[in-house]
Enzyme design. Sequence first.
Site, PDB file in Angstrom:
ATOM      1  N   ASP A  19      -2.639 -39.515  -5.277  1.00 43.83           N
ATOM      2  CA  ASP A  19      -3.142 -40.093  -4.025  1.00 43.83           C
ATOM      3  C   ASP A  19      -4.291 -41.043  -4.360  1.00 43.83           C
ATOM      4  OD1 ASP A  19      -3.248 -40.358  -1.139  1.00 43.83           O
ATOM      5  OD2 ASP A  19      -5.149 -39.309  -1.233  1.00 43.83           O
ATOM      6  N   SER A  20      -4.595 -41.931  -3.407  1.00 45.63           N
ATOM      7  CA  SER A  20      -5.741 -42.811  -3.587  1.00 45.63           C
ATOM      8  C   SER A  20      -7.035 -41.994  -3.646  1.00 45.63           C
ATOM      9  CB  SER A  20      -5.816 -43.784  -2.413  1.00 45.63           C
ATOM     10  OG  SER A  20      -5.871 -43.067  -1.201  1.00 45.63           O
ATOM     11  N   CYS A  82       0.856 -40.318  -1.129  1.00 45.89           N
ATOM     12  CA  CYS A  82       0.018 -41.279  -0.421  1.00 45.89           C
ATOM     13  C   CYS A  82       0.984 -42.219   0.293  1.00 45.89           C
ATOM     14  CB  CYS A  82      -0.834 -42.060  -1.432  1.00 45.89           C
ATOM     15  SG  CYS A  82      -1.759 -43.428  -0.711  1.00 45.89           S
ATOM     16  N   GLU A 167     -12.878 -39.147   4.694  1.00 46.34           N
ATOM     17  CA  GLU A 167     -13.534 -39.308   3.383  1.00 46.34           C
ATOM     18  C   GLU A 167     -15.053 -39.160   3.505  1.00 46.34           C
ATOM     19  OE1 GLU A 167     -12.235 -40.424   0.173  1.00 46.34           O
ATOM     20  OE2 GLU A 167     -10.184 -40.114   0.851  1.00 46.34           O
ATOM     21  N   CYS A 201      -0.250 -40.459   7.283  1.00 45.84           N
ATOM     22  CA  CYS A 201      -1.335 -40.613   6.317  1.00 45.84           C
ATOM     23  C   CYS A 201      -1.764 -39.206   5.940  1.00 45.84           C
ATOM     24  CB  CYS A 201      -2.507 -41.385   6.926  1.00 45.84           C
ATOM     25  SG  CYS A 201      -3.946 -41.439   5.839  1.00 45.84           S
ATOM     26  N   HIS A 203      -4.410 -38.010   5.053  1.00 47.50           N
ATOM     27  CA  HIS A 203      -5.734 -37.559   5.525  1.00 47.50           C
ATOM     28  C   HIS A 203      -5.691 -36.955   6.925  1.00 47.50           C
ATOM     29  CE1 HIS A 203      -7.161 -39.982   2.227  1.00 47.50           C
ATOM     30  NE2 HIS A 203      -8.414 -39.686   2.487  1.00 47.50           N
TER      31      HIS A 203
HETATM   32  N1  DGL Z   1      -3.894 -41.248   1.483  1.00 49.52           N
HETATM   33  C1  DGL Z   1      -3.623 -42.544   2.047  1.00 49.52           C
HETATM   34  C2  DGL Z   1      -2.296 -42.513   2.810  1.00 49.52           C
HETATM   35  O1  DGL Z   1      -1.634 -41.469   2.948  1.00 49.52           O
HETATM   36  C3  DGL Z   1      -4.707 -43.028   2.984  1.00 49.52           C
HETATM   37  C4  DGL Z   1      -6.057 -43.239   2.407  1.00 49.52           C
HETATM   38  C5  DGL Z   1      -6.325 -44.625   1.874  1.00 49.52           C
HETATM   39  O2  DGL Z   1      -6.444 -45.581   2.668  1.00 49.52           O
HETATM   40  O3  DGL Z   1      -6.428 -44.739   0.661  1.00 49.52           O
HETATM   41  O4  DGL Z   1      -1.895 -43.538   3.293  1.00 49.52           O
END
Ligand code: DGL
Length: 286
Positions: A19-20, A82, A167, A201, A203
């Site tokens: 993931d990012s 992600c 975050e 997403c 998050h």
């Molecule tokens: N984890 C990323 C997603 O599922 C979102 C967070 C980011 O913008 O890096 O799209």
Amino acid sequence: MEEKTDYLSRETGPIGIFDSGYGGLTVLSEIRALMPEYDYIYLGDNARAPYGSRSYERVYQFTLEAVKWFFRQGCRLVILACNTASAKALRTIQQIDLPTLDPDRRVLGVIRPTAESVSTLSQSGHIGVLGTEGTIYSGSYELEIRKLFPHITITGEACPMWAPLVENREYDKPGANYFIQQHLQKLFEKDPLIDTVILACTHYPLLMDKIALYLPKDTKVISQGRYVAESLRDYLWRHPEMDKKCSKQGSIYYFTTDSPERFEQEASIFLNEQISARRTDIEQKA
Ligand code: DGL
């Protein structure tokens, strides 16, 4: 310094989860709950997160670097946990990069398994998708869902502030309500017939309590972790040759491209447990 995992044999390797940042931990939790016997490596590219508003070229470049990093750690199978990376980089990596990198390894994303889950949930056939700008403007959910269920109407809403709220630990504060209400209102203005909403997403499950406050009654919410986990289990059943290459000692290692201390602190919110993380550089030095 390149991290080498010394617990691996040459024939098998852990499953890589990328993931990012921290969001993929919501997916990892569900995968581990379903398949605790496998070994996993989680990598959060925290130093370069968020990916959500970055260009196609950047997200592709960062994701490809991460995939190569996982391969160097011995992973035969990598999950892009992600949505932004799955939307912007997965197809190119699968079609262009994998054949030359190693045709026997696999990289899978989160969009297809989520798309497969929608038809059983929506009565009206109208589905809303909430995600980062990268995910929504790529049209990937629309494409995947239409391929499977052409009769379904899909409406997207980009929520650029939502992942940063998580975050920055603002996700349960009163200020978060404004951003959450704003985007849900816009989504339902675009299509009032929506009866099912995809949290596209990783998050967003952490915003669930607040999202529920502003959704019309009886709206169903798809939080994708469970579907991704079930789809991965199914994939490994259907591909015993890949299953054999996945090591199974029940271990998990966490890596981040930024501060391991910060990662350990933040990860506890997503996982409800204390973990230990290591820092790594994913770019390969020439
Ligand atoms: N984890 C990323 C997603 O599922 C979102 C967070 C980011 O913008 O890096 O799209």
